[in-house]
Design a protein around this motif. Structure first.
Motif, short mmCIF file in Angstrom:
data_model
loop_
_atom_site.label_atom_id
_atom_site.label_comp_id
_atom_site.label_asym_id
_atom_site.label_seq_id
_atom_site.Cartn_x
_atom_site.Cartn_y
_atom_site.Cartn_z
N ALA A 78 0.03 -5.50 -1.24
CA ALA A 78 -0.22 -6.92 -1.52
C ALA A 78 0.61 -7.84 -0.64
N ASN A 79 1.78 -7.38 -0.21
CA ASN A 79 2.71 -8.28 0.49
C ASN A 79 2.95 -7.96 1.95
N PHE A 80 2.67 -6.71 2.37
CA PHE A 80 3.05 -6.34 3.73
C PHE A 80 1.93 -5.60 4.47
N LYS A 81 0.69 -5.95 4.13
CA LYS A 81 -0.46 -5.30 4.76
C LYS A 81 -0.48 -5.54 6.26
N ASP A 82 -0.05 -6.74 6.67
CA ASP A 82 -0.05 -7.09 8.09
C ASP A 82 1.34 -6.98 8.72
N ALA A 83 2.25 -6.34 8.04
CA ALA A 83 3.62 -6.17 8.57
C ALA A 83 4.03 -4.71 8.42
N PRO A 84 3.42 -3.82 9.22
CA PRO A 84 3.68 -2.38 9.06
C PRO A 84 5.13 -2.00 9.29
N GLY A 85 5.82 -2.72 10.20
CA GLY A 85 7.22 -2.41 10.45
C GLY A 85 8.09 -2.67 9.25
N THR A 86 7.86 -3.82 8.61
CA THR A 86 8.62 -4.16 7.41
C THR A 86 8.32 -3.17 6.29
N ALA A 87 7.04 -2.82 6.12
CA ALA A 87 6.66 -1.87 5.08
C ALA A 87 7.34 -0.52 5.30
N TYR A 88 7.35 -0.09 6.56
CA TYR A 88 7.98 1.20 6.87
C TYR A 88 9.46 1.18 6.49
N ASN A 89 10.16 0.10 6.85
CA ASN A 89 11.59 0.01 6.54
C ASN A 89 11.84 -0.06 5.04
N LEU A 90 10.99 -0.77 4.31
CA LEU A 90 11.15 -0.86 2.86
C LEU A 90 10.95 0.51 2.20
N ILE A 91 9.98 1.27 2.70
CA ILE A 91 9.77 2.63 2.18
C ILE A 91 11.01 3.49 2.43
N LEU A 92 11.50 3.41 3.66
CA LEU A 92 12.66 4.21 4.04
C LEU A 92 13.90 3.84 3.21
N HIS A 93 14.17 2.53 3.09
CA HIS A 93 15.37 2.09 2.36
C HIS A 93 15.26 2.38 0.87
N THR A 94 14.08 2.21 0.30
CA THR A 94 13.89 2.48 -1.12
C THR A 94 14.09 3.96 -1.42
N ARG A 95 13.50 4.81 -0.58
CA ARG A 95 13.65 6.25 -0.77
C ARG A 95 15.12 6.65 -0.70
N SER A 96 15.82 6.13 0.31
CA SER A 96 17.23 6.48 0.48
C SER A 96 18.09 5.95 -0.66
#
Length: 410
Positions: A153-171
């Motif tokens: 809903a919030n980062f469909k057009d921001a793949p770089g931000t989405a990738y970093n959020l996935i990485l940081h949340t997992r860590s």
């Protein structure tokens, strides 16, 4: 200077033109600092194992913290040091217990080992994207489906931000679980989530972990594990954890978070209430312990004694703090390097257990249930792999049959 510290002493001592330290006569390292401004703070200091200098921590300020509480904390931290721990780390971790998503991220940013620029980047992502939308949520309410919908809903057009959020949340969630800031059974909302082609998806495990070894190769692996127990580059607690995964076919997380109260030596079982399929099966998971697995638990006890990491809760405690060990990948890969399998992963050990069991004649339904699979299909699809020697034996069997039939025609 040495003094008989007490509540009355802290109340009566006067400031001087320089800071003054008053060290207790009864408890080594317990002291009171009095600044020229009149501010008073309780202290505890002690040398850590292998260090020549004292590590000092502030227990609290007087009179907010009274003498009785300060003295009790000093005794507690003295016990931590005596058992080989770090009183400074213990105090920092006690100060943080996570209840919200924001707490989890702040704990990770404050306590995690990372480069200054990485810490700055993680903090910026949290402040710009996480805290305003998810920060006040209870950490366990951030489920994987909710997390994926939020990203879409919030980062469909921001793949770089989405990738970093996935990485940081997992860590962040892995770190908080490993250090005991949230329960070990907490589901990581970013586990197996990736950003691909503009779409955030949750990945199913592929057959990439399936592994089979010839007898000689398996012997090399077992010898490498035994060697690692006494190798200076290995923590023997982690070595025992790796050997127990191989000996039981359990999932990595089930062994990392293993508690003493989950083990029944008389019944020779481990019972996991919270596990991967608990929501669908509604049943606890039982892991059965062979004689070899029981001997691994004995080696784990020796390892805890060697490393001075006796824990009242975790079978495989972390090297510091009060949580359980959280990293199986690096020690498994290191052991793989010792025996010629540099890409070895924890899940390969689970597959090895399955294939050794099947080669030993254990019925497939029994193997599947022992490793906690909901269906036999899961075992067949993702874990079963034939040894090269078995393939050759199969080909030779067909060849012998064909040759015998050809002789009949003659």
């Amino acid at each position: 200077m040495k003094s008989q510290l007490s509540q009355a002493f802290a109340e009566s001592v006067k400031p001087t033109e320089k800071r003054e330290y008053y060290w207790d006569l009864d408890i080594p390292g317990f002291g009171l600092l009095v600044l020229p401004s009149g501010r008073k703070s309780w202290l505890y200091q002690s040398k850590l194992k292998g260090s020549r200098t004292d590590k000092r921590i502030t227990l609290g300020t007087f009179p907010i913290m009274e003498f009785t509480k300060a003295r009790g904390d000093a005794i507690k931290y003295a016990g931590v040091v005596q058992n080989g721990g770090n009183h400074a780390v213990e105090k920092e971790e006690e100060a943080i217990r996570c209840s919200t998503v924001k707490d989890v991220f702040e704990f990770y940013v404050k306590m995690g080992k990372m480069k200054p620029q990485t810490r700055k980047n993680v903090t910026a992502h949290c402040e710009n994207h996480v805290y305003s939308k998810l920060g006040s949520m209870r950490y366990f309410d951030l489920t994987k489906p909710y997390f994926i919908r939020w990203l879409e809903a919030n980062f469909k057009d921001a793949p770089g931000t989405a990738y970093n959020l996935i990485l940081h949340t997992r860590s962040a969630y892995n770190f908080a679980r490993g250090r005991g800031a949230i329960p070990a059974e907490t589901v990581n909302p970013a586990a197996a989530v990736v950003r691909e082609g503009g779409l955030t998806i949750s990945l199913k495990k592929t057959a990439g972990y399936a592994m089979a070894m010839e007898d000689a190769e398996l012997t090399d692996l077992l010898n490498a594990i035994r060697e690692a127990y006494n190798h200076r580059d290995f923590n023997p607690i982690n070595v025992a954890m790796i050997e127990l995964i191989l000996s039981t076919g359990a999932r990595k997380g089930e062994i990392l978070s293993l508690r003493f109260d989950e083990i029944d030596l008389e019944k020779r079982t481990i019972t996991k209430i919270n596990h991967k399929t608990s929501e669908t099966s509604l049943m606890p998971r039982t892991i059965y312990l062979s004689d070899h697995a029981l001997s691994v638990l004995d080696r784990a006890a020796e390892a805890r004694k060697t490393m001075r990491r006796n824990s009242s809760e975790w079978v495989f405690p972390a090297t510091r703090g009060r949580g359980h060990s959280s990293d199986a990948n690096r020690p498994v890969t290191a052991i793989g390097n010792l025996c010629g399998f540099p890409s070895l992963k924890p899940h390969n050990l689970r597959s090895l257990y399955i294939n050794v069991a099947i080669d030993s004649g254990v019925p497939l339904p029994v193997v599947s249930q022992n490793v906690g699979h909901s269906t036999v299909d899961t075992t067949l699809k993702h874990y079963l792999k034939n040894k090269k020697s078995s393939l050759l034996e199969g080909a030779n069997g067909v060849g012998i049959k064909l040759a015998s039939l050809a002789q009949m025609d003659d």
